[in-house]
Design a protein around this motif. Structure first.
Motif, PDB file in Angstrom:
ATOM      1  N   PHE A 177       5.513   9.103  -5.311  1.00 46.70           N
ATOM      2  CA  PHE A 177       4.606   8.795  -6.411  1.00 46.70           C
ATOM      3  C   PHE A 177       5.252   9.219  -7.733  1.00 46.70           C
ATOM      4  O   PHE A 177       5.779  10.325  -7.853  1.00 46.70           O
ATOM      5  CB  PHE A 177       3.275   9.537  -6.238  1.00 46.70           C
ATOM      6  N   SER A 178       5.214   8.318  -8.711  1.00 46.24           N
ATOM      7  CA  SER A 178       5.776   8.616 -10.028  1.00 46.24           C
ATOM      8  C   SER A 178       4.958   7.885 -11.087  1.00 46.24           C
ATOM      9  O   SER A 178       4.331   6.859 -10.804  1.00 46.24           O
ATOM     10  CB  SER A 178       7.245   8.191 -10.110  1.00 46.24           C
ATOM     11  N   VAL A 179       4.963   8.423 -12.296  1.00 40.46           N
ATOM     12  CA  VAL A 179       4.208   7.832 -13.395  1.00 40.46           C
ATOM     13  C   VAL A 179       5.152   7.064 -14.305  1.00 40.46           C
ATOM     14  O   VAL A 179       6.222   7.555 -14.664  1.00 40.46           O
ATOM     15  CB  VAL A 179       3.451   8.909 -14.198  1.00 40.46           C
ATOM     16  N   ASP A 180       4.742   5.848 -14.669  1.00 39.04           N
ATOM     17  CA  ASP A 180       5.513   4.988 -15.567  1.00 39.04           C
ATOM     18  C   ASP A 180       4.617   4.594 -16.729  1.00 39.04           C
ATOM     19  O   ASP A 180       3.495   4.108 -16.519  1.00 39.04           O
ATOM     20  CB  ASP A 180       5.974   3.749 -14.801  1.00 39.04           C
ATOM     21  N   THR A 181       5.104   4.795 -17.951  1.00 38.09           N
ATOM     22  CA  THR A 181       4.312   4.454 -19.133  1.00 38.09           C
ATOM     23  C   THR A 181       4.958   3.337 -19.950  1.00 38.09           C
ATOM     24  O   THR A 181       4.521   3.043 -21.070  1.00 38.09           O
ATOM     25  CB  THR A 181       4.129   5.692 -20.036  1.00 38.09           C
ATOM     26  N   SER A 182       5.987   2.693 -19.392  1.00 35.16           N
ATOM     27  CA  SER A 182       6.729   1.694 -20.162  1.00 35.16           C
ATOM     28  C   SER A 182       5.910   0.453 -20.488  1.00 35.16           C
ATOM     29  O   SER A 182       6.242  -0.285 -21.412  1.00 35.16           O
ATOM     30  CB  SER A 182       7.998   1.286 -19.397  1.00 35.16           C
ATOM     31  N   SER A 183       4.847   0.191 -19.742  1.00 38.63           N
ATOM     32  CA  SER A 183       4.006  -0.985 -19.994  1.00 38.63           C
ATOM     33  C   SER A 183       2.926  -0.717 -21.027  1.00 38.63           C
ATOM     34  O   SER A 183       2.166  -1.619 -21.390  1.00 38.63           O
ATOM     35  CB  SER A 183       3.340  -1.429 -18.694  1.00 38.63           C
ATOM     36  N   GLY A 184       2.849   0.519 -21.516  1.00 38.74           N
ATOM     37  CA  GLY A 184       1.772   0.885 -22.442  1.00 38.74           C
ATOM     38  C   GLY A 184       0.580   1.471 -21.726  1.00 38.74           C
ATOM     39  O   GLY A 184      -0.384   1.915 -22.372  1.00 38.74           O
ATOM     40  N   GLN A 185       0.606   1.485 -20.404  1.00 33.64           N
ATOM     41  CA  GLN A 185      -0.440   2.101 -19.599  1.00 33.64           C
ATOM     42  C   GLN A 185       0.153   3.271 -18.819  1.00 33.64           C
ATOM     43  O   GLN A 185       1.373   3.390 -18.697  1.00 33.64           O
ATOM     44  CB  GLN A 185      -1.005   1.096 -18.586  1.00 33.64           C
ATOM     45  N   ARG A 186      -0.720   4.094 -18.270  1.00 35.56           N
ATOM     46  CA  ARG A 186      -0.276   5.138 -17.355  1.00 35.56           C
ATOM     47  C   ARG A 186      -0.387   4.573 -15.934  1.00 35.56           C
ATOM     48  O   ARG A 186      -1.484   4.459 -15.383  1.00 35.56           O
ATOM     49  CB  ARG A 186      -1.118   6.411 -17.507  1.00 35.56           C
ATOM     50  N   VAL A 187       0.765   4.183 -15.412  1.00 34.27           N
ATOM     51  CA  VAL A 187       0.821   3.534 -14.114  1.00 34.27           C
ATOM     52  C   VAL A 187       1.356   4.522 -13.079  1.00 34.27           C
ATOM     53  O   VAL A 187       2.395   5.156 -13.292  1.00 34.27           O
ATOM     54  CB  VAL A 187       1.740   2.291 -14.153  1.00 34.27           C
ATOM     55  N   LEU A 188       0.636   4.659 -11.953  1.00 35.76           N
ATOM     56  CA  LEU A 188       1.142   5.444 -10.842  1.00 35.76           C
ATOM     57  C   LEU A 188       1.845   4.495  -9.888  1.00 35.76           C
ATOM     58  O   LEU A 188       1.220   3.594  -9.309  1.00 35.76           O
ATOM     59  CB  LEU A 188       0.000   6.163 -10.113  1.00 35.76           C
ATOM     60  N   LYS A 189       3.148   4.678  -9.730  1.00 35.78           N
ATOM     61  CA  LYS A 189       3.936   3.849  -8.826  1.00 35.78           C
ATOM     62  C   LYS A 189       3.975   4.524  -7.454  1.00 35.78           C
ATOM     63  O   LYS A 189       4.357   5.691  -7.348  1.00 35.78           O
ATOM     64  CB  LYS A 189       5.350   3.654  -9.382  1.00 35.78           C
ATOM     65  N   ALA A 190       3.553   3.777  -6.428  1.00 36.01           N
ATOM     66  CA  ALA A 190       3.542   4.275  -5.055  1.00 36.01           C
ATOM     67  C   ALA A 190       4.560   3.458  -4.272  1.00 36.01           C
ATOM     68  O   ALA A 190       4.357   2.263  -4.049  1.00 36.01           O
ATOM     69  CB  ALA A 190       2.155   4.129  -4.455  1.00 36.01           C
ATOM     70  N   GLU A 191       5.652   4.098  -3.850  1.00 33.81           N
ATOM     71  CA  GLU A 191       6.777   3.372  -3.265  1.00 33.81           C
ATOM     72  C   GLU A 191       7.273   4.068  -2.001  1.00 33.81           C
ATOM     73  O   GLU A 191       7.593   5.243  -2.030  1.00 33.81           O
ATOM     74  CB  GLU A 191       7.921   3.288  -4.272  1.00 33.81           C
ATOM     75  N   GLY A 192       7.340   3.308  -0.899  1.00 31.27           N
ATOM     76  CA  GLY A 192       7.902   3.839   0.330  1.00 31.27           C
ATOM     77  C   GLY A 192       6.931   3.789   1.497  1.00 31.27           C
ATOM     78  O   GLY A 192       5.831   3.260   1.406  1.00 31.27           O
ATOM     79  N   GLN A 193       7.371   4.352   2.619  1.00 33.63           N
ATOM     80  CA  GLN A 193       6.607   4.277   3.860  1.00 33.63           C
ATOM     81  C   GLN A 193       5.359   5.151   3.819  1.00 33.63           C
ATOM     82  O   GLN A 193       5.348   6.235   3.231  1.00 33.63           O
ATOM     83  CB  GLN A 193       7.479   4.704   5.039  1.00 33.63           C
ATOM     84  N   LEU A 194       4.328   4.651   4.478  1.00 31.33           N
ATOM     85  CA  LEU A 194       3.060   5.369   4.589  1.00 31.33           C
ATOM     86  C   LEU A 194       3.069   6.235   5.845  1.00 31.33           C
ATOM     87  O   LEU A 194       3.066   5.714   6.961  1.00 31.33           O
ATOM     88  CB  LEU A 194       1.906   4.374   4.669  1.00 31.33           C
ATOM     89  N   ASP A 195       3.079   7.553   5.644  1.00 37.56           N
ATOM     90  CA  ASP A 195       2.938   8.444   6.784  1.00 37.56           C
ATOM     91  C   ASP A 195       1.570   9.121   6.716  1.00 37.56           C
ATOM     92  O   ASP A 195       0.774   8.848   5.822  1.00 37.56           O
ATOM     93  CB  ASP A 195       4.078   9.461   6.847  1.00 37.56           C
TER      94      ASP A 195
END
Length: 233
Positions: A46-64
């Protein structure tokens, strides 16, 4: 706000190379491209990205099994979050359902951005969003869940002890029925058509066969709308 989000989606789509959208088809799974960008992380990050002008939580990878709890922690640590972007090859089906319920409780929109892919248990995490975007060039990929991945192991078990094999198959059937019931209930609660299960997911090969090796299906943009997987643009 929705207009702004749509503008962001369009801008993102424009940034994605044409090769990422119009990829060569997979000969085994012809509804999908050869390469699916669903992240190689062995545990969802999980990481936060603000490049779009929003506070986006990026969820990337396998679900355990730890994903639901770590998702709660990520949302609390990075509040406020405007939207969740997801790419994943799947993993634990029940963890995907639990993560989806957490997202619904938080009332956060979900998005599969252009060029990203969401497969298997990821589908249910994504469908937790009350507002759901599958951008042009994104891939929402479904399959028939299975608890049996090694047919040779089942055959070997049957050869050693028929009673043990029958008991194992009975346990698999029971858990599969329970999971199917849970999936139906989840879709009803999330406002997604149950026909996604009966018309598409449950009609896929659970295990690659000799004549038909296809085990996954990429929904078209029209199908994501038809089954209410995507309810916003």
């Amino acid at each position: 706000m929705r207009a702004a989000r749509s503008a962001v989606a369009i801008a993102l789509a424009l940034l994605v190379p044409a090769s990422a959208i119009a990829a060569d088809p997979d000969a085994t799974n012809p509804t999908c491209p050869k390469q699916l960008n669903w992240s190689t992380y062995r545990q969802m990050q999980f990481s936060v990205d603000t490049s779009s002008g929003q506070r986006v939580l990026k969820a990337e990878g396998q679900l355990d099994e730890d994903v639901p709890e770590r998702l709660k922690e990520a949302l609390a640590a990075n509040a406020p979050i405007d939207e969740i972007w997801i790419r994943s090859p799947g993993g634990s089906a029940r963890a995907g359902n639990a993560a989806g319920r957490i997202i619904r409780e938080a009332s956060l929109p979900t998005r599969v951005p252009a060029g990203w892919a969401c497969f298997s248990a990821c589908n249910f995490m994504f469908m937790g969003g009350p507002i759901r975007y599958v951008d042009a060039g994104a891939h929402f990929v479904v399959h028939m869940f299975t608890h049996v991945t090694d047919k040779d192991a089942i055959r070997a078990e049957a050869g050693r002890d028929a009673d043990s094999a029958a008991a194992l198959i009975g346990e698999i059937e029971q858990d599969s029925a329970l999971l199917a019931s849970e999936d139906n209930d989840f879709l009803i609660r999330m406002g997604v058509s149950r026909k996604l299960l009966t018309d598409v997911m449950y009609r896929q090969q659970a295990i690659s066969g000799d004549d038909d090796r296809s085990t996954r299906r990429c929904l078209t943009a029209e199908e994501t709308v038809k089954y209410n997987v995507a309810n916003a643009q």
